[in-house]
Design a protein around this motif. Structure first.
Motif, short mmCIF file in Angstrom:
data_model
loop_
_atom_site.label_atom_id
_atom_site.label_comp_id
_atom_site.label_asym_id
_atom_site.label_seq_id
_atom_site.Cartn_x
_atom_site.Cartn_y
_atom_site.Cartn_z
N LYS A 1 129.65 54.47 191.52
CA LYS A 1 130.38 54.84 192.72
C LYS A 1 130.98 53.59 193.35
O LYS A 1 130.31 52.57 193.48
N LEU A 2 132.23 53.70 193.73
CA LEU A 2 132.91 52.59 194.40
C LEU A 2 133.58 53.15 195.64
O LEU A 2 134.42 54.05 195.55
N PRO A 3 133.21 52.64 196.81
CA PRO A 3 133.84 53.13 198.04
C PRO A 3 135.36 52.99 197.99
O PRO A 3 135.89 52.04 197.39
N ARG A 4 136.06 53.91 198.62
CA ARG A 4 137.52 53.90 198.58
C ARG A 4 138.09 52.58 199.07
O ARG A 4 139.04 52.04 198.51
N ALA A 5 137.47 52.03 200.11
CA ALA A 5 138.00 50.78 200.69
C ALA A 5 137.90 49.61 199.73
O ALA A 5 138.63 48.62 199.87
N ARG B 1 138.18 49.83 196.32
CA ARG B 1 138.74 50.08 194.99
C ARG B 1 139.86 49.12 194.64
O ARG B 1 139.89 48.57 193.54
N ALA C 1 131.64 47.14 201.49
CA ALA C 1 130.62 48.18 201.26
C ALA C 1 129.78 48.37 202.52
O ALA C 1 129.35 47.41 203.15
N ARG C 2 129.56 49.62 202.87
CA ARG C 2 128.69 49.92 204.00
C ARG C 2 127.23 49.71 203.58
O ARG C 2 126.93 49.65 202.39
N HIS D 1 124.54 51.45 203.20
CA HIS D 1 123.91 52.32 202.21
C HIS D 1 124.63 52.28 200.86
O HIS D 1 124.16 52.87 199.89
N GLU D 2 125.78 51.60 200.80
CA GLU D 2 126.54 51.50 199.55
C GLU D 2 126.32 50.16 198.84
O GLU D 2 126.80 49.98 197.72
N SER D 3 125.64 49.22 199.50
CA SER D 3 125.60 47.84 198.99
C SER D 3 124.94 47.73 197.63
O SER D 3 125.43 47.01 196.75
N VAL E 1 127.33 49.08 194.87
CA VAL E 1 128.49 48.20 194.64
C VAL E 1 128.05 46.92 193.93
O VAL E 1 128.71 46.45 193.00
#
Length: 430
Positions: free
Chosen positions: A236-240, A242, A361-362, A364-366, A369
């Motif tokens: 998963k890669l956050p939209r911001a 990409r 990355a926020r 919870h996304e770190s 990523v």
């Protein structure tokens, strides 16, 4: 300080530590039980412990590099086998990243690190007792899986404690570990007895000490359900992030592909150019590349991200180009100078890639990523190295393969440069 944890950095979290701590405290002064609160490491010390684990894990990964010639002489295998042994490690790291990269978000950093240290210790025993290529393969697989599981837990744990310092530390310690392992292993091979045992037994002792230190660390995340589900590979890669990832990925792939070349074929190249059979010299090329990379991260840590990644790309192109000319002209001096310049590219490119993507990355996304960044890096390190081993035997030999490999790295760097330029124009037009 910005904290990536789901709880405040180094404040008591509701983890499995909570019950023992409370029980010990409640037992009273007259009890034999000792509260674990007083035994926990301070945050700064814990940060250094985590950094030291990355260093020791990557030192262990590069320790076999100067030993490949010893193994080859004893067991009679060809360069393809050398690069396959090297590549198996990278593939195992990838599997560890993909399946266990998010596990520490659910069960905690400490349990993952303790299990990874135990697996690393077991791999050192397998290395020390290996009697053939199959033993090396098993050791590299166990080593790679545990490294993949630990890298994200370590990286996220350091950013739990201190995000700015953790980000820089994540970029600098891989170079330190890789350089240390290559050089120390070369020195042991050259000057001490039983090198194929002593190197690994020394690392085994380090892992035991680090396990004790991890046991004394505080947990930085709250346990949450979904641990088994997190083992399913998911990218998963956050939209911001990409578009920045399109710039960072070619750089990361290129710099780690170069590290793969030096880790698998670097000793043979150095010995061929210098005409020396010194094992120290065999590990010196990887030491120079990774050591300069670590220094460059520290020197450029306060520079703008765009400056860092641009420096990395340009230094990578210049250093690899000089290295290729030196290989063609059989110049060992030029080879090591080019390696040092490419080391600036390695360190700056890796740091720039992380700094380009991770801030987007926020919390919870770190972990996800960071896992993806490492996946790109280890694909770059493993796949080209195995292809190079095949070409050494079945195509043009060592020199021609090194030159083709170097050209491919330069092409990747040029693509990254074009992507960076395009990104700059789009930012200016926004």
């Amino acid at each position: 300080m910005t904290n990536l944890s789901v709880v405040p950095a180094y404040k008591p979290a509701r983890t499995s530590d909570a019950a023992p701590v409370d029980a010990a405290s409640a037992s009273g002064p007259g009890s034999a039980a000792v509260s674990t609160r007083g035994l926990r490491l301070p945050p700064n010390v814990a940060l250094y412990v985590l950094a030291s684990i990355t260093i020791s894990f990557l030192a262990a990964s590069s320790a076999p590099t100067p030993l490949y010639a010893v193994y080859q002489a004893e067991w009679g295998f060809d360069p393809i086998t050398t690069t396959v042994v090297f590549g198996v490690y990278a593939v195992a790291v990838l599997l560890g990243l993909l399946t266990m990269g998010k596990l520490s978000d659910h069960i905690g950093r400490r349990p993952v690190l303790l299990a990874a240290l135990a697996a690393q210790a077991a791999s050192m025993v397998v290395f020390a007792t290996a009697g053939g290529v199959s033993g090396l393969m098993v050791a590299r697989i166990v080593q790679g899986l545990s490294t993949g599981a630990a890298l994200v837990a370590i990286g996220a744990g350091m950013m739990d404690i201190d995000r700015p310092r953790g980000t820089i530390t994540n970029a600098v310690v891989p170079g330190i570990g890789t350089a240390t392992g290559a050089l120390v292993s070369g020195l042991v091979v050259q000057f001490l007895p039983a090198p194929t045992h002593l190197v690994y037994l020394g690392l085994l002792a380090v892992f035991v000490l680090q396990a004790v230190a991890v046991a004394l660390m505080k947990e930085t995340v709250t346990r949450k359900p979904g641990a088994l589900a997190s083992l399913a590979p998911e990218i998963k890669l956050p939209r911001a992030a990409r578009r920045p990832m399109l710039v960072a990925a070619p750089v990361l792939f290129a710099v780690w592909a170069l590290a793969g070349l030096y880790g698998s074929l670097g000793p043979s190249l150095a010995r061929q150019l210098t005409g020396s059979g010194s094992e120290v010299l065999g590990g010196l090329s990887l030491f120079v590349l990774a050591g300069v990379a670590a220094v460059s991260v520290l020197v450029l840590r306060r520079a703008a991200t765009r400056t860092v990644i641009l420096t990395g790309i340009l230094a990578l192109i210049a250093g690899v180009a000089l290295t290729l000319v030196s290989i063609r002209d059989s110049s060992p001096t030029g080879f090591f100078v080019g390696t040092a310049i490419a080391g600036v590219g390695f360190g700056s490119g890796f740091q720039g890639g992380i700094r380009t993507v991770m801030p987007l990355a926020r919390p919870h996304e770190s972990s996800g990523v960071l896992s993806l960044l490492f996946v790109v890096s280890y694909l770059g390190m493993g796949v080209p190295a195995v292809i190079a081993g095949f070409l050494v035997v079945h195509a043009g030999g060592l020199t021609a393969t090194a030159q083709e490999y170097g050209v491919a790295v330069i092409v990747l760097a040029v693509f990254a440069l074009l992507g960076l330029a395009r990104g700059g124009r789009e930012s200016a037009g926004a």
